[in-house]
Scaffold this active site. Structure first.
Site, PDB file in Angstrom:
ATOM      1  N   ASN A   1     -13.661   4.919   2.430  1.00  0.00           N
ATOM      2  CA  ASN A   1     -14.287   4.050   1.432  1.00  0.00           C
ATOM      3  C   ASN A   1     -15.594   3.476   1.948  1.00  0.00           C
ATOM      4  O   ASN A   1     -15.729   3.203   3.151  1.00  0.00           O
ATOM      5  CB  ASN A   1     -13.361   2.879   1.075  1.00  0.00           C
TER       6      ASN A   1
ATOM      7  N   SER B   1      -7.650   6.047  -1.230  1.00  0.00           N
ATOM      8  CA  SER B   1      -6.197   6.129  -1.030  1.00  0.00           C
ATOM      9  C   SER B   1      -5.524   6.684  -2.274  1.00  0.00           C
ATOM     10  O   SER B   1      -4.680   7.584  -2.204  1.00  0.00           O
ATOM     11  CB  SER B   1      -5.615   4.733  -0.767  1.00  0.00           C
TER      12      SER B   1
ATOM     13  N   HIS C   1       0.816  -1.204   0.000  1.00  0.00           N
ATOM     14  CA  HIS C   1       0.000   0.000   0.000  1.00  0.00           C
ATOM     15  C   HIS C   1       0.855   1.262   0.000  1.00  0.00           C
ATOM     16  O   HIS C   1       0.674   2.165  -0.818  1.00  0.00           O
ATOM     17  CB  HIS C   1      -0.943  -0.002   1.204  1.00  0.00           C
TER      18      HIS C   1
END
Length: 378
Positions: A188, A251, A96
């Site tokens: 989200n 993100s 990530h």
């Protein structure tokens, strides 16, 4: 009691991410560049003829940032806030953090090869504060922000959202006082039904997402705190072990906006953080109902306009923006008071915070003719 932080995307490859092996297919690195649809959508080539992020450091507190052929030239030595690494912030077992860094500052491998970031001459300060499994702590994020401020970060891309402990709130305030640009993901859906912290804080650029069609992405949380939106669906970037990733989530949109902030800070090195944020909101392409709304904020970021438009400084809407590299307005608005925040889990989604000393976000979130957004009780 500690506040948890968890990744929105957390496996290898995580849900929503395809890991692409370079090398076995001679055209794989070129295919990645071609698949970075957000570069064309945002007219990145034109923006990079104006600025490329030189002289700007972007801190990425996340799962770490592993050196990648497309990114390693721009990767500084950072820190591991949590145990398990070598102390440099360059270990990433999740991908990530490496993906967020690539969206900001990847330089690729030549003309059309490899991944390209929004600000490919900016530097990444990697901070590992979230373990491989994706469950971190708000206090570790607070320590990351403090480290970034002490080590000269111009922009902080925070890939988390949720609630806030006292230490995290204080860290955000310290970053504001240091004139650091902070950008944060709104969250989200599911699991986030509302914009979480720190995106909900007055001094943070709250970022939502759009799809390939330019419309609101269903994964993106909505709310009155949203400032701007950016591409968030099928976004290609760098991954671990020299691979590439395709991710969907706020993100990715947040890292893209962090890169945009880096471009502005590069072209206008003396522009205060609140004016950087103001350029992003004032030049955004309006979507949805006229004016600010809860899906798009002020609209989709416009990189070229943010770098070139004559934007009146905050408080002086009838006065031209300062010349390139010049000082901005000295008018000051009093910041609003924040009530206590409820401490809850933080979901890593990609957050960037923009802040400025002595300025209220209510001013930054205005366009000429718009009413300021209502205050949010926390």
């Amino acid at each position: 009691m500690a506040t948890a932080l968890s990744l929105a995307i957390s496996a290898i490859p995580p849900p929503g991410i395809d890991a692409l092996e370079p090398g076995s297919d001679p055209g794989s690195t070129k295919r990645v560049r071609a698949d970075q649809w957000h570069l064309t959508y945002l007219n990145v080539a034109e923006a990079q003829r104006i600025a490329r992020g030189a002289g700007v450091t972007v801190a990425v507190p996340d799962t770490g940032v592993q050196p990648h052929p497309d990114l390693r030239d721009n990767l500084l030595d950072g820190i591991d806030v949590i145990s398990g690494g070598d102390g440099s912030g360059k270990n990433d077992s999740n991908s990530h953090g490496t993906g967020m860094a690539g969206l900001i500052a990847a330089h690729g491998q030549g003309a059309d090869l490899g991944a390209l970031g929004i600000a490919p001459e900016s530097k990444i300060l990697p901070i590992r504060d979230t373990p491989e499994g994706g469950q971190g702590e708000a206090d570790d994020l607070a320590a990351s922000i403090d480290y970034a401020v002490r080590h000269g970060a111009d922009v902080i891309c925070i890939s988390s959202t949720g609630g806030a402990g006292i230490a995290l709130q204080r860290a955000i305030e310290a970053a504001v006082a240091a004139d650091v640009v902070l950008v944060a993901s709104v969250g989200n859906t599911p699991p986030d039904g509302a914009v979480g912290y720190p995106a909900s804080a007055d001094a943070v650029i709250a970022v939502g997402g759009i799809g390939r069609d330019g419309m609101h992405a269903s994964i993106s949380t909505t709310g009155p705190e949203i400032d701007v939106v950016a591409p968030a669906v099928d976004i290609y970037s760098t991954s671990i072990n020299g691979k590439y990733r395709k991710g969907t989530g706020t993100s990715d949109a947040t890292a893209i906006v962090a890169g945009a902030a880096a471009l502005i800070r590069s072209k206008y090195p003396h522009l205060p953080a609140q004016e950087v944020a103001h350029r992003l909101t004032a030049t955004a392409i309006d979507k949805g109902p006229p004016g600010r709304d809860d899906e798009y904020g002020y609209g989709v970021i416009d990189l070229v306009a943010a770098l070139t438009a004559d934007v009146p400084p905050l408080g002086f809407e009838s006065v031209s923006a300062p010349a390139e590299g010049g000082a901005s307005t000295t008018a000051v608005a009093q910041p609003g008071d924040d009530g206590p925040a409820t401490v809850r889990g933080l979901v890593t989604l990609g957050v960037i915070v923009a802040a400025g000393v002595g300025w209220a976000l209510v001013l930054r979130r205005r366009r000429r003719g718009d009413d300021p957004p209502p205050r949010i009780s926390r």
